[in-house]
Scaffold this motif. Structure first.
Motif, PDB file in Angstrom:
ATOM      1  N   LEU A  61     -52.211 -59.923   1.908  1.00 37.39           N
ATOM      2  CA  LEU A  61     -51.193 -60.286   2.893  1.00 37.39           C
ATOM      3  C   LEU A  61     -50.006 -60.997   2.228  1.00 37.39           C
ATOM      4  CD1 LEU A  61     -50.286 -61.066   5.893  1.00 37.39           C
ATOM      5  CD2 LEU A  61     -51.650 -63.112   5.573  1.00 37.39           C
ATOM      6  N   LEU A  62     -50.340 -61.958   1.365  1.00 45.38           N
ATOM      7  CA  LEU A  62     -49.271 -62.723   0.698  1.00 45.38           C
ATOM      8  C   LEU A  62     -48.439 -61.815  -0.207  1.00 45.38           C
ATOM      9  CD1 LEU A  62     -51.372 -65.889  -0.186  1.00 45.38           C
ATOM     10  CD2 LEU A  62     -49.500 -65.751   1.484  1.00 45.38           C
ATOM     11  N   ILE A  63     -49.118 -60.895  -0.902  1.00 42.41           N
ATOM     12  CA  ILE A  63     -48.385 -59.976  -1.795  1.00 42.41           C
ATOM     13  C   ILE A  63     -47.431 -59.102  -0.984  1.00 42.41           C
ATOM     14  CG2 ILE A  63     -48.652 -57.990  -3.352  1.00 42.41           C
ATOM     15  CD1 ILE A  63     -51.231 -59.328  -4.399  1.00 42.41           C
ATOM     16  N   ILE A  64     -47.915 -58.607   0.150  1.00 41.17           N
ATOM     17  CA  ILE A  64     -47.068 -57.735   0.998  1.00 41.17           C
ATOM     18  C   ILE A  64     -45.801 -58.489   1.418  1.00 41.17           C
ATOM     19  CG2 ILE A  64     -46.927 -56.640   3.283  1.00 41.17           C
ATOM     20  CD1 ILE A  64     -49.934 -55.931   2.945  1.00 41.17           C
ATOM     21  N   LEU A  65     -45.988 -59.742   1.920  1.00 43.74           N
ATOM     22  CA  LEU A  65     -44.836 -60.486   2.439  1.00 43.74           C
ATOM     23  C   LEU A  65     -43.889 -60.919   1.313  1.00 43.74           C
ATOM     24  CD1 LEU A  65     -46.585 -62.627   5.215  1.00 43.74           C
ATOM     25  CD2 LEU A  65     -45.320 -60.491   5.462  1.00 43.74           C
ATOM     26  N   LEU A  66     -44.483 -61.374   0.186  1.00 43.66           N
ATOM     27  CA  LEU A  66     -43.632 -61.809  -0.935  1.00 43.66           C
ATOM     28  C   LEU A  66     -42.904 -60.635  -1.562  1.00 43.66           C
ATOM     29  CD1 LEU A  66     -45.688 -64.552  -2.759  1.00 43.66           C
ATOM     30  CD2 LEU A  66     -43.285 -64.686  -2.094  1.00 43.66           C
ATOM     31  N   ASP A  67     -43.627 -59.520  -1.690  1.00 39.96           N
ATOM     32  CA  ASP A  67     -43.025 -58.301  -2.264  1.00 39.96           C
ATOM     33  C   ASP A  67     -41.819 -57.875  -1.434  1.00 39.96           C
ATOM     34  OD1 ASP A  67     -42.885 -55.852  -3.806  1.00 39.96           O
ATOM     35  OD2 ASP A  67     -43.674 -54.870  -2.007  1.00 39.96           O
ATOM     36  N   ASN A  68     -41.989 -57.906  -0.091  1.00 37.16           N
ATOM     37  CA  ASN A  68     -40.864 -57.542   0.781  1.00 37.16           C
ATOM     38  C   ASN A  68     -39.693 -58.507   0.589  1.00 37.16           C
ATOM     39  OD1 ASN A  68     -42.126 -55.379   1.869  1.00 37.16           O
ATOM     40  ND2 ASN A  68     -42.668 -56.360   3.807  1.00 37.16           N
ATOM     41  N   ALA A  69     -40.016 -59.815   0.610  1.00 35.43           N
ATOM     42  CA  ALA A  69     -38.958 -60.825   0.511  1.00 35.43           C
ATOM     43  C   ALA A  69     -38.159 -60.629  -0.778  1.00 35.43           C
ATOM     44  CB  ALA A  69     -39.568 -62.222   0.572  1.00 35.43           C
ATOM     45  N   ILE A  70     -38.877 -60.381  -1.885  1.00 38.24           N
ATOM     46  CA  ILE A  70     -38.183 -60.199  -3.177  1.00 38.24           C
ATOM     47  C   ILE A  70     -37.442 -58.860  -3.190  1.00 38.24           C
ATOM     48  CG2 ILE A  70     -38.561 -59.916  -5.671  1.00 38.24           C
ATOM     49  CD1 ILE A  70     -40.974 -61.856  -5.339  1.00 38.24           C
ATOM     50  N   LYS A  71     -38.155 -57.822  -2.685  1.00 36.64           N
ATOM     51  CA  LYS A  71     -37.619 -56.459  -2.738  1.00 36.64           C
ATOM     52  C   LYS A  71     -36.336 -56.313  -1.922  1.00 36.64           C
ATOM     53  CE  LYS A  71     -40.240 -53.068  -1.011  1.00 36.64           C
ATOM     54  NZ  LYS A  71     -41.452 -52.228  -0.919  1.00 36.64           N
ATOM     55  N   TYR A  72     -36.318 -56.957  -0.743  1.00 32.46           N
ATOM     56  CA  TYR A  72     -35.161 -56.764   0.137  1.00 32.46           C
ATOM     57  C   TYR A  72     -34.123 -57.886   0.005  1.00 32.46           C
ATOM     58  CZ  TYR A  72     -38.174 -53.148   1.948  1.00 32.46           C
ATOM     59  OH  TYR A  72     -38.980 -52.060   2.034  1.00 32.46           O
ATOM     60  N   THR A  73     -34.141 -58.550  -1.169  1.00 39.21           N
ATOM     61  CA  THR A  73     -33.124 -59.578  -1.430  1.00 39.21           C
ATOM     62  C   THR A  73     -32.295 -59.137  -2.637  1.00 39.21           C
ATOM     63  OG1 THR A  73     -34.582 -61.272  -0.555  1.00 39.21           O
ATOM     64  CG2 THR A  73     -32.799 -62.032  -1.965  1.00 39.21           C
ATOM     65  N   HIS A  74     -30.997 -59.256  -2.494  1.00 43.22           N
ATOM     66  CA  HIS A  74     -30.117 -58.843  -3.584  1.00 43.22           C
ATOM     67  C   HIS A  74     -30.290 -59.773  -4.779  1.00 43.22           C
ATOM     68  CE1 HIS A  74     -28.071 -56.041  -0.984  1.00 43.22           C
ATOM     69  NE2 HIS A  74     -27.913 -57.001  -0.083  1.00 43.22           N
ATOM     70  N   PRO A  75     -30.009 -59.266  -5.989  1.00 43.51           N
ATOM     71  CA  PRO A  75     -30.062 -60.146  -7.160  1.00 43.51           C
ATOM     72  C   PRO A  75     -29.170 -61.365  -6.915  1.00 43.51           C
ATOM     73  CG  PRO A  75     -29.744 -57.874  -7.835  1.00 43.51           C
ATOM     74  CD  PRO A  75     -29.642 -57.889  -6.359  1.00 43.51           C
ATOM     75  N   GLY A  76     -29.677 -62.529  -7.308  1.00 42.99           N
ATOM     76  CA  GLY A  76     -28.922 -63.778  -7.097  1.00 42.99           C
ATOM     77  C   GLY A  76     -29.351 -64.483  -5.820  1.00 42.99           C
ATOM     78  N   GLY A  77     -30.069 -63.747  -4.940  1.00 40.35           N
ATOM     79  CA  GLY A  77     -30.539 -64.335  -3.682  1.00 40.35           C
ATOM     80  C   GLY A  77     -31.757 -65.230  -3.919  1.00 40.35           C
ATOM     81  N   SER A  78     -32.276 -65.810  -2.825  1.00 40.18           N
ATOM     82  CA  SER A  78     -33.410 -66.734  -2.983  1.00 40.18           C
ATOM     83  C   SER A  78     -34.534 -66.404  -2.006  1.00 40.18           C
ATOM     84  CB  SER A  78     -32.972 -68.166  -2.695  1.00 40.18           C
ATOM     85  OG  SER A  78     -31.899 -68.522  -3.500  1.00 40.18           O
ATOM     86  N   VAL A  79     -35.722 -66.792  -2.427  1.00 42.18           N
ATOM     87  CA  VAL A  79     -36.909 -66.675  -1.563  1.00 42.18           C
ATOM     88  C   VAL A  79     -37.569 -68.049  -1.547  1.00 42.18           C
ATOM     89  CG1 VAL A  79     -39.199 -65.644  -1.343  1.00 42.18           C
ATOM     90  CG2 VAL A  79     -37.266 -64.211  -2.034  1.00 42.18           C
ATOM     91  N   PHE A  80     -37.835 -68.552  -0.320  1.00 37.16           N
ATOM     92  CA  PHE A  80     -38.492 -69.859  -0.201  1.00 37.16           C
ATOM     93  C   PHE A  80     -39.882 -69.644   0.408  1.00 37.16           C
ATOM     94  CE2 PHE A  80     -33.940 -70.271   0.615  1.00 37.16           C
ATOM     95  CZ  PHE A  80     -33.566 -71.162  -0.397  1.00 37.16           C
ATOM     96  N   VAL A  81     -40.875 -70.221  -0.304  1.00 38.93           N
ATOM     97  CA  VAL A  81     -42.251 -70.105   0.220  1.00 38.93           C
ATOM     98  C   VAL A  81     -42.741 -71.518   0.494  1.00 38.93           C
ATOM     99  CG1 VAL A  81     -44.576 -69.246  -0.210  1.00 38.93           C
ATOM    100  CG2 VAL A  81     -42.616 -68.132  -1.298  1.00 38.93           C
TER     101      VAL A  81
END
Ligand SMILES: Nc1ncnc2c1ncn2[C@@H]1O[C@H](COP(=O)(O)OP(=O)(O)OP(=O)(O)O)[C@@H](O)[C@H]1O
Ligand SMILES: [Mg+2]
Length: 462
Positions: free
Chosen positions: A358-378
């Motif tokens: 589950l965590l991989i699916i959500l993190l993968d999406n967050a990283i995948k659908y964010t442009h380079p230079g963007g951020s992901v907060f967990v």
């Protein structure tokens, strides 16, 4: 044994209940009617007896010896009645009777029938006779008896007639109840029958678009029809989903297979391909194979979900699991900045493999659908005994109209397709299933072009 049809059973029950009620009511009415008639006769006999007594006492007081007393009564001409005055030994002194009693044995018996007040006897020809006996006293001593006889012939006959009329009417009533019950049962059961026929037609044609037409009142059968139609709605939806899933899955599998086969054909046929091109083709084959194996493994997860497969549940340290997943993802991420804020030692009841997926699916999406230079907060924190995981990105986001379909299998937004052509659209469907199996909740908020936030909650074990 072949069971009795419901229609017949309902009709028989209807008749039985109706018949029993009618029989009880009629019997009570009949018995009361009969009793009141007999009581009336006894009252009449008592009255006449008192009258005769008075007459005899009058004669005795006038000095007439008991043996010579006479009785005159008018009623004798209209009722089948007889009055006898008898001596102490039963010898007949005076008899005054209706013609009915002429020559009857009972009139010639030289004895007192029984010195009791009332009794009913049956004559030799079967006629019932009501008898009343009263003693006559003179100077404190019994000198004789007044015996009154009343033929119950007329009353018995009329009661018998009444009984037959009542039985006849009851029979007709039950017959009419049976006919009414039969048609009523037919009318009621025709709606059940309609449901049965529709179910049969659907079973043979597999046409889940059919519905039972309901025109009756909203009673139990109306509710049954409604429930049946609702069940058909769900079946139709499930059936359509199943069909769409199958065609989507074959379509998704065909694309990588076609690409692999095309590349292999070229490699096989053309011998002198430049090394660089060959390398590119092999890379293509490799990435398509990876994509295909991911697809197959996702399909397998969904097939397990469909089959209702249960996870191996245990107490898991959610905090360390998230930390491990983030560390593993670090190596996958592109130029995206991943920040984490994880509360220590939060335990939940679940399957560590599934939660990791589950965590991989959500993190993968967050990283995948964010442009380079963007951020992901967990983040992971507790609130109200709930472990709350928030995965927020500053990525491409999702249009409002697309939010309702995001968790459907194979659904991908056009912007996601443009941004990342690879992807099957199975990840979130699997994520939803995992959260549901853990009795958790999964909420998504997103704004197109600004980013998305997925919030997952599980109960904490203290
Ligand atoms: N963080 C996100 N930001 C924007 N869109 C997202 C995000 N997560 C999911 N989506 C949208 O939801 C769709 C479904 O996601 P899902 O993870 O199920 O499939 P996928 O990422 O396209 O493919 P895969 O099955 O390989 O993960 C995505 O295609 C995308 O349109
Ligand atoms: Mg995904």
């Amino acid at each position: 044994m072949k069971s009795m049809p419901i229609r017949l059973r309902l009709t028989l029950w209807n008749c039985f209940i109706f018949g029993t009620i009618i029989a009880v009511i009629i019997s009570v009415v009949y018995l009361k009617h009969k009793q009141s008639h007999y009581r009336e006769i006894d009252r009449m006999l008592l009255n006449i007896s008192a009258h005769v007594h008075e007459e005899i006492n009058q004669q005795l007081s006038e000095g007439t010896p008991f043996k010579e007393v006479q009785v005159s009564i008018d009623e004798l001409s209209i009722s089948e009645i007889a009055i006898m005055v008898k001596s102490k030994t039963g010898a007949l002194i005076e008899a005054n009777s209706h013609p009915f009693f002429k020559d009857r044995r009972i009139m010639n018996e030289n004895q007192v029938i029984d010195p009791v007040n009332f009794k009913t006897i049956t004559d030799s020809d079967g006629v019932r006779i009501r008898v009343h006996t009263a003693s006559v006293h003179q100077k404190g001593e019994v000198v004789g008896y007044i015996e009154m006889l009343y033929s119950l012939r007329t009353l018995d006959n009329s009661l018998l007639r009444f009984k037959w009329i009542v039985i006849g009417f009851t029979g007709v009533g039950i017959f009419l109840a049976a006919i009414a019950g039969w048609f009523l049962a037919k009318k009621t059961l025709s709606r059940v029958d309609l449901i049965g026929r529709t179910a049969k037609a659907i079973a043979s044609s597999q046409d889940f678009q059919q519905r039972v037409l309901h025109v009756g009142p909203a009673d139990e059968l109306g509710k049954l029809t409604e429930t049946f139609n609702q069940m058909l709605d769900s079946l139709e939806k499930a059936y359509t989903n199943q069909k769409r899933f199958l065609s989507d899955a074959s379509h998704e599998l065909r694309a990588p297979l076609t690409s692999i086969r095309g590349n292999l054909d070229i490699l096989h046929k053309i011998k002198n391909i430049p090394e660089a091109e060959k390398e590119e083709m092999l890379n293509d084959i490799r990435s398509e194979s990876i994509r295909m194996s991911k697809l197959v493994s996702d399909l397998l997860s969904l097939a397990r979900a469909e089959a209702g497969q249960l996870f191996n549940m245990e107490t898991i340290n959610l905090s360390s699991l998230i930390t491990v997943v983030i560390e593993e993802m670090e190596t996958w991420k592109k130029a995206v900045n991943v920040e984490a804020s994880i509360e220590d030692d939060l335990y939940i009841w679940g399957s560590s493999d599934a939660i990791k997926q589950l965590l991989i699916i959500l993190l993968d999406n967050a990283i995948k659908y964010t442009h380079p230079g963007g951020s992901v907060f967990v983040s992971l924190e507790t609130a109200n005994d709930q472990a709350t995981i928030k995965i927020k990105d500053t990525g491409i986001g999702i249009e409002k109209e697309e939010l309702p379909f995001i968790f459907e299998r194979f659904y991908r937004t056009p912007s996601a397709r443009k941004h990342t052509p690879d992807g099957t659209g199975l990840g979130l469907a699997i994520a939803k299933w995992i959260v549901d199996e853990h009795n958790g909740s999964l909420v998504l908020t997103s704004q197109s072009g600004e980013g998305s936030e997925f919030i997952v909650c599980f109960s904490v074990i203290k």
